[in-house]
Design an enzyme around this catalytic site. Structure first.
Site, PDB file in Angstrom:
ATOM      1  N   ARG A  83      51.196  34.878  62.662  1.00 21.87           N
ATOM      2  CA  ARG A  83      51.344  33.555  63.276  1.00 21.87           C
ATOM      3  C   ARG A  83      51.885  32.581  62.232  1.00 21.87           C
ATOM      4  O   ARG A  83      51.230  32.335  61.220  1.00 21.87           O
ATOM      5  CB  ARG A  83      49.984  33.089  63.795  1.00 21.87           C
ATOM      6  CG  ARG A  83      49.953  31.669  64.345  1.00 21.87           C
ATOM      7  CD  ARG A  83      48.546  31.339  64.874  1.00 21.87           C
ATOM      8  NE  ARG A  83      48.501  30.010  65.461  1.00 21.87           N
ATOM      9  CZ  ARG A  83      47.991  28.935  64.855  1.00 21.87           C
ATOM     10  NH1 ARG A  83      47.463  29.017  63.652  1.00 21.87           N
ATOM     11  NH2 ARG A  83      47.994  27.764  65.452  1.00 21.87           N
ATOM     12  N   HIS A 127      53.081  22.378  64.067  1.00 15.97           N
ATOM     13  CA  HIS A 127      51.870  22.362  63.251  1.00 15.97           C
ATOM     14  C   HIS A 127      51.957  21.108  62.359  1.00 15.97           C
ATOM     15  O   HIS A 127      51.995  21.199  61.139  1.00 15.97           O
ATOM     16  CB  HIS A 127      51.749  23.660  62.446  1.00 15.97           C
ATOM     17  CG  HIS A 127      50.360  23.960  61.949  1.00 15.97           C
ATOM     18  ND1 HIS A 127      49.704  25.141  62.214  1.00 15.97           N
ATOM     19  CD2 HIS A 127      49.510  23.246  61.197  1.00 15.97           C
ATOM     20  CE1 HIS A 127      48.515  25.140  61.628  1.00 15.97           C
ATOM     21  NE2 HIS A 127      48.368  23.992  61.002  1.00 15.97           N
ATOM     22  N   GLU A 172      46.399  22.494  67.339  1.00 15.88           N
ATOM     23  CA  GLU A 172      45.346  21.485  67.163  1.00 15.88           C
ATOM     24  C   GLU A 172      45.807  20.064  67.450  1.00 15.88           C
ATOM     25  O   GLU A 172      45.834  19.205  66.555  1.00 15.88           O
ATOM     26  CB  GLU A 172      44.770  21.558  65.744  1.00 15.88           C
ATOM     27  CG  GLU A 172      44.195  22.912  65.409  1.00 15.88           C
ATOM     28  CD  GLU A 172      43.405  22.913  64.101  1.00 15.88           C
ATOM     29  OE1 GLU A 172      43.480  21.914  63.369  1.00 15.88           O
ATOM     30  OE2 GLU A 172      42.693  23.889  63.854  1.00 15.88           O
ATOM     31  N   ASN A 301      40.998  27.738  67.225  1.00 16.31           N
ATOM     32  CA  ASN A 301      40.768  27.715  65.781  1.00 16.31           C
ATOM     33  C   ASN A 301      39.334  27.293  65.542  1.00 16.31           C
ATOM     34  O   ASN A 301      38.906  26.242  66.026  1.00 16.31           O
ATOM     35  CB  ASN A 301      41.701  26.709  65.092  1.00 16.31           C
ATOM     36  CG  ASN A 301      43.164  27.121  65.191  1.00 16.31           C
ATOM     37  OD1 ASN A 301      43.488  28.201  65.689  1.00 16.31           O
ATOM     38  ND2 ASN A 301      44.038  26.259  64.718  1.00 16.31           N
ATOM     39  N   TYR A 303      36.179  26.915  62.574  1.00 18.56           N
ATOM     40  CA  TYR A 303      35.707  26.958  61.186  1.00 18.56           C
ATOM     41  C   TYR A 303      34.207  26.738  61.077  1.00 18.56           C
ATOM     42  O   TYR A 303      33.519  27.472  60.373  1.00 18.56           O
ATOM     43  CB  TYR A 303      36.469  25.931  60.332  1.00 18.56           C
ATOM     44  CG  TYR A 303      37.908  26.336  60.156  1.00 18.56           C
ATOM     45  CD1 TYR A 303      38.288  27.175  59.124  1.00 18.56           C
ATOM     46  CD2 TYR A 303      38.886  25.948  61.075  1.00 18.56           C
ATOM     47  CE1 TYR A 303      39.605  27.597  58.988  1.00 18.56           C
ATOM     48  CE2 TYR A 303      40.208  26.367  60.948  1.00 18.56           C
ATOM     49  CZ  TYR A 303      40.553  27.190  59.900  1.00 18.56           C
ATOM     50  OH  TYR A 303      41.846  27.620  59.770  1.00 18.56           O
ATOM     51  N   GLU A 367      42.918  30.933  64.439  1.00 16.00           N
ATOM     52  CA  GLU A 367      42.557  30.653  63.041  1.00 16.00           C
ATOM     53  C   GLU A 367      41.061  30.802  62.866  1.00 16.00           C
ATOM     54  O   GLU A 367      40.274  30.305  63.671  1.00 16.00           O
ATOM     55  CB  GLU A 367      42.903  29.217  62.606  1.00 16.00           C
ATOM     56  CG  GLU A 367      44.363  28.950  62.376  1.00 16.00           C
ATOM     57  CD  GLU A 367      44.635  27.514  61.927  1.00 16.00           C
ATOM     58  OE1 GLU A 367      43.746  26.886  61.297  1.00 16.00           O
ATOM     59  OE2 GLU A 367      45.737  27.033  62.222  1.00 16.00           O
TER      60      GLU A 367
HETATM   61  C1  GBH Z   1      43.065  23.903  60.528  1.00 12.84           C
HETATM   62  O1  GBH Z   1      42.532  22.663  60.829  1.00 12.84           O
HETATM   63  C2  GBH Z   1      44.539  23.775  60.402  1.00 12.84           C
HETATM   64  O2  GBH Z   1      45.204  24.235  61.558  1.00 12.84           O
HETATM   65  C3  GBH Z   1      45.105  24.430  59.167  1.00 12.84           C
HETATM   66  O3  GBH Z   1      46.413  24.004  58.964  1.00 12.84           O
HETATM   67  C4  GBH Z   1      44.204  24.128  57.999  1.00 12.84           C
HETATM   68  O4  GBH Z   1      44.751  24.536  56.772  1.00 12.84           O
HETATM   69  C5  GBH Z   1      42.913  24.819  58.243  1.00 12.84           C
HETATM   70  O5  GBH Z   1      42.370  24.481  59.489  1.00 12.84           O
HETATM   71  C6  GBH Z   1      41.857  24.541  57.183  1.00 12.84           C
HETATM   72  O6  GBH Z   1      41.530  23.196  57.127  1.00 12.84           O
HETATM   73  O7  GBH Z   1      36.375  16.223  61.704  1.00 12.84           O
HETATM   74  O8  GBH Z   1      34.011  15.943  61.731  1.00 12.84           O
HETATM   75  O9  GBH Z   1      35.039  17.448  63.301  1.00 12.84           O
HETATM   76  C7  GBH Z   1      41.153  22.515  60.662  1.00 12.84           C
HETATM   77  C8  GBH Z   1      40.595  21.410  61.517  1.00 12.84           C
HETATM   78  C9  GBH Z   1      39.248  19.526  61.676  1.00 12.84           C
HETATM   79  C10 GBH Z   1      38.269  21.529  60.865  1.00 12.84           C
HETATM   80  C11 GBH Z   1      38.168  18.721  61.048  1.00 12.84           C
HETATM   81  C12 GBH Z   1      37.131  20.754  60.284  1.00 12.84           C
HETATM   82  C13 GBH Z   1      35.991  18.701  60.142  1.00 12.84           C
HETATM   83  C14 GBH Z   1      34.804  18.228  60.879  1.00 12.84           C
HETATM   84  N1  GBH Z   1      39.467  20.739  60.934  1.00 12.84           N
HETATM   85  N2  GBH Z   1      36.950  19.482  60.910  1.00 12.84           N
HETATM   86  S1  GBH Z   1      35.081  16.867  61.975  1.00 12.84           S
END
Ligand code: GBH
Length: 464
Positions: A83, A127, A172, A301, A303, A367
């Site tokens: 991807r 992106h 996203e 995605n 995390y 992701e």
């Molecule tokens: C992704 O975004 C991206 O698509 C990628 O490019 C990036 O490198 C990767 O993750 C790692 O960061 O804002 O309080 O909800 C991640 C999106 C959004 C995940 C904000 C964590 C933090 C908590 N992020 N979130 S909050």
């Protein structure tokens, strides 16, 4: 032999897609080559104080010049899919008008190398790297941007449709809208609740217009999708005011996209909740039906989860007014180098929710991964044991969701390479391949070898 291997206890279905993921601005570099113009991330990263250490994507992992080497790495890993994203200002520098051949050629070459290696190319159109000229004309809060995006989608479908069968419109949109125009942590760095809500709506519209364009331009076998960073949001307690705080965040983070895209409607509670914005006239008749273009799968995605309670957070925020009623609570347990909590159950919760709420919609994890520091042992092996543990735990959660009936078709690990981690610059490493940014040397980490074994086995052993 996989059939006689009794140590693989968590086996994934036949045909499961095993991939890695990257994004153009985070790895390509070559920011001013072959006609590419600045995107909002070039402008933002050059603005003092916006990105840690003043880092930019000018060189990044120099992927633009190292496609062959990077595809060869993926072939070694045995991934079935890759991807990547297309840099809009590389192929249509002003966001309007004719495409630049050299920009298109780069992505054609990438797709060709992947196909030669037996790897399915999965292309994301957006992106986060909007051509700066389109931002100067109003950016995502401005309706016209959605129509420009659909035109760009058509250019890419014509240029790559003979090679690329799997497409994602947006990555996203929550981040693009609410971090870009709400909290200002991401490019273009604006802080307006109204701007963020307008951006979110125009991203939904852009998605729907582009999905239709792709469908029309591509042969029947092509897949069209959208990737959302759905928030696994939990209430701190079952007290009604905490449950209500979770509902507010669910509306402004999840249902603001899920409802238009899958049901052609806006969440009613969102409209009620998003004071100070009360004028939603930027949503025009027919927009929500356009947003609801049929999709072949939903990309997710994931995390980490968020825990919320009744209270108040700071403004300007990414929450379009909800911060006046919601306090974010630190989740318990271990953390990654981003300080994000490690909690694989959040992924299982999301998948089970989508199983129930979106029956018939296949799901793909587009992701998942973690930032950790790595270290070289005396013989030069790059060790990253926490990442291996994180990946094992999250893949086990995907396996549990499959057993519970969620229709998960694939998993893309974020990320193939250490890269430009947005506002954190090069200070955070998400790769399973280490990049020495001084020499651009790539070295497999333990996690890369571990992932290659998982793919070869088609599943997980009991412990990492
Ligand atoms: C992704 O975004 C991206 O698509 C990628 O490019 C990036 O490198 C990767 O993750 C790692 O960061 O804002 O309080 O909800 C991640 C999106 C959004 C995940 C904000 C964590 C933090 C908590 N992020 N979130 S909050």
């Amino acid at each position: 032999d996989a059939r006689t291997d009794t140590t693989t206890v968590l086996r994934f279905p036949e045909g499961f897609r095993w991939g890695t993921a990257t994004a153009a601005y985070q790895i390509e570099g070559a920011a001013a080559e072959d006609g590419r113009t600045p995107s909002i991330w070039d402008t933002f990263s050059r603005t003092p104080g916006k990105v840690r250490n003043g880092d930019t994507g000018d060189i990044a992992a120099d992927h633009y010049h190292r496609v062959d080497e990077d595809v060869a790495l993926m072939r070694r890993l045995g991934v079935t899919d890759y991807r990547f994203s297309i840099a809009w200002p590389r192929v249509q520098p002003t966001g309007r008008g004719p495409a630049v051949r050299k920009g298109l050629d780069f992505y054609r070459r990438l797709a060709d190398r992947l196909l030669e290696a037996g790897i399915r190319p999965v292309a994301t159109l957006y992106h986060w790297d909007l051509p700066q000229e389109l931002e100067d004309a109003g950016g995502w809060p401005h309706r016209e941007t959605a129509y420009r995006f659909a035109e760009y989608a058509g250019i890419m479908a014509d240029a790559l449709g003979d090679r690329v069968a799997t497409w994602t419109t947006l990555n996203e949109p929550w981040c693009a809208a609410f971090l870009g125009y709400g909290s200002g942590e991401h490019a273009p760095g604006h802080t307006s609740a109204l701007g963020a809500l307008r951006a979110a709506h125009h991203l939904n519209l852009a998605h729907g217009l582009a999905a239709r364009t792709l469908r029309g331009a591509l042969p029947g076998a092509a897949e069209v999708s959208l990737t959302l960073n759905l928030h696994a949001v939990r209430a701190l307690s079952q007290a009604p005011e905490d449950v209500d705080a979770a509902r507010r965040i669910d509306a402004v983070a999840n249902r603001i996209f899920l409802d238009p895209v899958f049901h052609g409607r806006l969440p009613e509670d969102l409209v009620r909740d998003t004071a100070p914005v009360t004028d939603w006239s930027f949503v025009r008749d027919g927009d929500l039906a356009t947003a609801a273009a049929p999709l072949d799968f939903l990309g997710i995605n994931y995390y980490s989860p968020s825990v919320v309670a009744a209270g108040a957070s700071e403004a300007p925020s990414a929450w379009a007014g909800a911060e006046q009623h919601v306090r974010f609570e630190p989740a318990p347990g271990p953390r990654t180098a981003m300080d994000w909590p490690v909690d694989a159950n959040g992924l299982h919760e999301l998948l089970v929710r989508l199983r129930d709420e979106l029956p018939g919609v296949p799901l793909v994890i587009t992701e998942n991964g973690a930032a950790y520091d790595d270290y070289a042992d005396p013989s030069g092996n790059v060790k990253d044991p926490e990442r291996v543990a994180y990946l094992h735990g999250h893949l086990a959660a995907v396996h549990r969701a499959l057993a519970d009936g969620a229709d998960v078709r694939g998993y893309f690990l974020w990320s193939l390479l250490d890269n430009f981690e947005w506002a954190y610059g090069y200070s955070k490493r998400f790769g399973i391949v280490h990049v020495d940014f001084a020499t651009q040397r790539r070295t497999l980490k333990d996690s890369a070898r571990w992932y290659a074994e998982v793919i070869a086995r088609g599943g997980l052993t009991e412990t990492p």
